[in-house]
Motif scaffolding. Structure first.
Motif, PDB file in Angstrom:
ATOM      1  N   VAL A  17      23.396  30.701 -36.524  1.00  0.00           N
ATOM      2  CA  VAL A  17      24.408  31.681 -36.144  1.00  0.00           C
ATOM      3  C   VAL A  17      25.634  30.936 -35.635  1.00  0.00           C
ATOM      4  O   VAL A  17      25.574  30.254 -34.617  1.00  0.00           O
ATOM      5  N   ASP A  18      26.726  31.040 -36.352  1.00  0.00           N
ATOM      6  CA  ASP A  18      27.983  30.413 -35.969  1.00  0.00           C
ATOM      7  C   ASP A  18      28.910  31.491 -35.411  1.00  0.00           C
ATOM      8  O   ASP A  18      29.701  32.088 -36.132  1.00  0.00           O
ATOM      9  N   GLU A  19      28.762  31.742 -34.115  1.00  0.00           N
ATOM     10  CA  GLU A  19      29.538  32.814 -33.491  1.00  0.00           C
ATOM     11  C   GLU A  19      31.038  32.553 -33.556  1.00  0.00           C
ATOM     12  O   GLU A  19      31.820  33.483 -33.717  1.00  0.00           O
ATOM     13  N   ALA A  20      31.447  31.297 -33.449  1.00  0.00           N
ATOM     14  CA  ALA A  20      32.878  30.972 -33.530  1.00  0.00           C
ATOM     15  C   ALA A  20      33.432  31.388 -34.891  1.00  0.00           C
ATOM     16  O   ALA A  20      34.540  31.929 -34.987  1.00  0.00           O
ATOM     17  N   GLU A  21      32.669  31.158 -35.959  1.00  0.00           N
ATOM     18  CA  GLU A  21      33.091  31.555 -37.312  1.00  0.00           C
ATOM     19  C   GLU A  21      33.140  33.078 -37.456  1.00  0.00           C
ATOM     20  O   GLU A  21      34.059  33.623 -38.059  1.00  0.00           O
ATOM     21  N   ILE A  22      32.160  33.760 -36.892  1.00  0.00           N
ATOM     22  CA  ILE A  22      32.154  35.225 -36.933  1.00  0.00           C
ATOM     23  C   ILE A  22      33.379  35.780 -36.212  1.00  0.00           C
ATOM     24  O   ILE A  22      34.055  36.670 -36.718  1.00  0.00           O
ATOM     25  N   ILE A  23      33.675  35.229 -35.052  1.00  0.00           N
ATOM     26  CA  ILE A  23      34.843  35.688 -34.293  1.00  0.00           C
ATOM     27  C   ILE A  23      36.132  35.348 -35.029  1.00  0.00           C
ATOM     28  O   ILE A  23      37.048  36.166 -35.106  1.00  0.00           O
ATOM     29  N   ARG A  24      36.204  34.152 -35.598  1.00  0.00           N
ATOM     30  CA  ARG A  24      37.425  33.723 -36.306  1.00  0.00           C
ATOM     31  C   ARG A  24      37.699  34.574 -37.541  1.00  0.00           C
ATOM     32  O   ARG A  24      38.819  35.005 -37.775  1.00  0.00           O
ATOM     33  N   THR A  25      36.642  34.858 -38.332  1.00  0.00           N
ATOM     34  CA  THR A  25      36.834  35.591 -39.591  1.00  0.00           C
ATOM     35  C   THR A  25      36.647  37.094 -39.447  1.00  0.00           C
ATOM     36  O   THR A  25      37.117  37.861 -40.287  1.00  0.00           O
ATOM     37  N   LEU A  69      27.291  39.118 -28.903  1.00  0.00           N
ATOM     38  CA  LEU A  69      27.541  37.694 -29.096  1.00  0.00           C
ATOM     39  C   LEU A  69      27.617  37.058 -27.717  1.00  0.00           C
ATOM     40  O   LEU A  69      27.913  37.724 -26.723  1.00  0.00           O
ATOM     41  N   HIS A  70      27.397  35.752 -27.631  1.00  0.00           N
ATOM     42  CA  HIS A  70      27.410  35.072 -26.334  1.00  0.00           C
ATOM     43  C   HIS A  70      28.800  35.034 -25.720  1.00  0.00           C
ATOM     44  O   HIS A  70      28.924  35.016 -24.503  1.00  0.00           O
ATOM     45  N   LYS A  71      29.832  35.023 -26.534  1.00  0.00           N
ATOM     46  CA  LYS A  71      31.187  35.059 -25.991  1.00  0.00           C
ATOM     47  C   LYS A  71      31.457  36.492 -25.546  1.00  0.00           C
ATOM     48  O   LYS A  71      31.396  37.420 -26.346  1.00  0.00           O
ATOM     49  N   ALA A  72      31.735  36.644 -24.282  1.00  0.00           N
ATOM     50  CA  ALA A  72      31.875  37.976 -23.692  1.00  0.00           C
ATOM     51  C   ALA A  72      32.905  38.832 -24.429  1.00  0.00           C
ATOM     52  O   ALA A  72      33.978  38.363 -24.805  1.00  0.00           O
ATOM     53  N   GLY A  73      32.551  40.080 -24.640  1.00  0.00           N
ATOM     54  CA  GLY A  73      33.474  41.041 -25.231  1.00  0.00           C
ATOM     55  C   GLY A  73      33.423  41.132 -26.746  1.00  0.00           C
ATOM     56  O   GLY A  73      34.213  41.864 -27.337  1.00  0.00           O
ATOM     57  N   TYR A  74      32.513  40.440 -27.388  1.00  0.00           N
ATOM     58  CA  TYR A  74      32.407  40.489 -28.851  1.00  0.00           C
ATOM     59  C   TYR A  74      31.037  41.030 -29.252  1.00  0.00           C
ATOM     60  O   TYR A  74      30.014  40.650 -28.664  1.00  0.00           O
ATOM     61  N   TYR A  75      31.047  41.884 -30.279  1.00  0.00           N
ATOM     62  CA  TYR A  75      29.835  42.567 -30.699  1.00  0.00           C
ATOM     63  C   TYR A  75      29.743  42.664 -32.219  1.00  0.00           C
ATOM     64  O   TYR A  75      30.742  42.550 -32.917  1.00  0.00           O
ATOM     65  N   ILE A  76      28.523  42.920 -32.672  1.00  0.00           N
ATOM     66  CA  ILE A  76      28.274  43.294 -34.056  1.00  0.00           C
ATOM     67  C   ILE A  76      27.694  44.708 -33.998  1.00  0.00           C
ATOM     68  O   ILE A  76      26.777  44.975 -33.215  1.00  0.00           O
TER      69      ILE A  76
END
Length: 148
Positions: free
Chosen positions: A90-98, A120-127
Motif C-alpha cells: 500500500v503506497d499511501e503517498a501515491e494514492i494521495i498524490r494521484t 489512511l495513516h495520513k490524517a484526513g484522508y480516506y477511501i
C-alpha cells in the motif's frame, strides 16, 4: 423567430439527452492492463462488452479517494492496508498524490446500504466504497447509455 430558435434548442437538448454511446467510445482504465492481457481485454470487448464495461467502471468508481469525512450513513472499516491482497504494498503517498486506488489490489467489502470508510495513516484522508445499492444504480445508469 425567437420561437423557432427556442424550439430548435429544446429539440437539440432532448436529442442530446437520449443519445447513446457506441462501444468504441469506451475509454479503458489503464490499470486494467495490470490484471488482464491485451488479448483478454479484446476478447471481452468482442464477446462480452457488458463484463468489460463493468470491470472498467469498477476500476474508476468502486473505491474513491477523499480528503473529507462524509459523515452520515458510514461505517468505519479501519486502515486500508488491512484489506490489501497478498503481495500488494500500500503506497499511501501515491494514492494521495494521484487520488486513485486500484480496487483489484484489495479485498474491500461493500455494504448493502452504507458507505464503507477505510482510513489512511495520513490524517484526513480516506477511501470510500459506496453502498451496493448506490453503486449498482449508477453502474446501470451508465451502462444503459451504451448501444452495444
Amino acid at each position: 423567430m425567437k420561437k423557432i430558435f427556442l424550439t430548435l434548442g429544446v429539440i437539440f437538448c432532448v436529442l442530446t439527452n437520449f443519445a447513446q454511446y457506441q462501444k468504441s467510445d469506451l475509454v479503458l482504465n489503464q490499470d486494467l492492463y495490470k490484471h488482464y492481457s491485451q488479448t483478454e481485454i479484446e476478447q471481452m470487448y468482442q464477446q462480452d462488452f457488458v463484463q468489460l464495461f463493468k470491470l472498467n467502471f469498477m476500476m474508476s468508481n468502486f473505491a474513491m479517494f477523499g480528503a473529507k469525512h462524509p459523515g452520515g450513513n458510514t461505517q468505519d472499516m479501519g486502515y486500508l492496508e488491512k484489506y490489501a491482497k497478498p503481495g500488494v504494498t500500500v503506497d499511501e503517498a501515491e494514492i494521495i498524490r494521484t487520488g486513485r486506488i486500484d480496487p483489484l489490489d484489495f479485498d474491500l467489502p461493500q455494504d448493502e446500504n452504507r458507505i464503507n470508510l477505510f482510513t489512511l495513516h495520513k490524517a484526513g484522508y480516506y477511501i470510500f466504497v459506496a453502498s451496493r445499492q448506490d453503486y449498482n444504480r449508477v453502474l446501470e445508469a451508465n451502462l444503459n447509455q451504451y448501444a452495444y
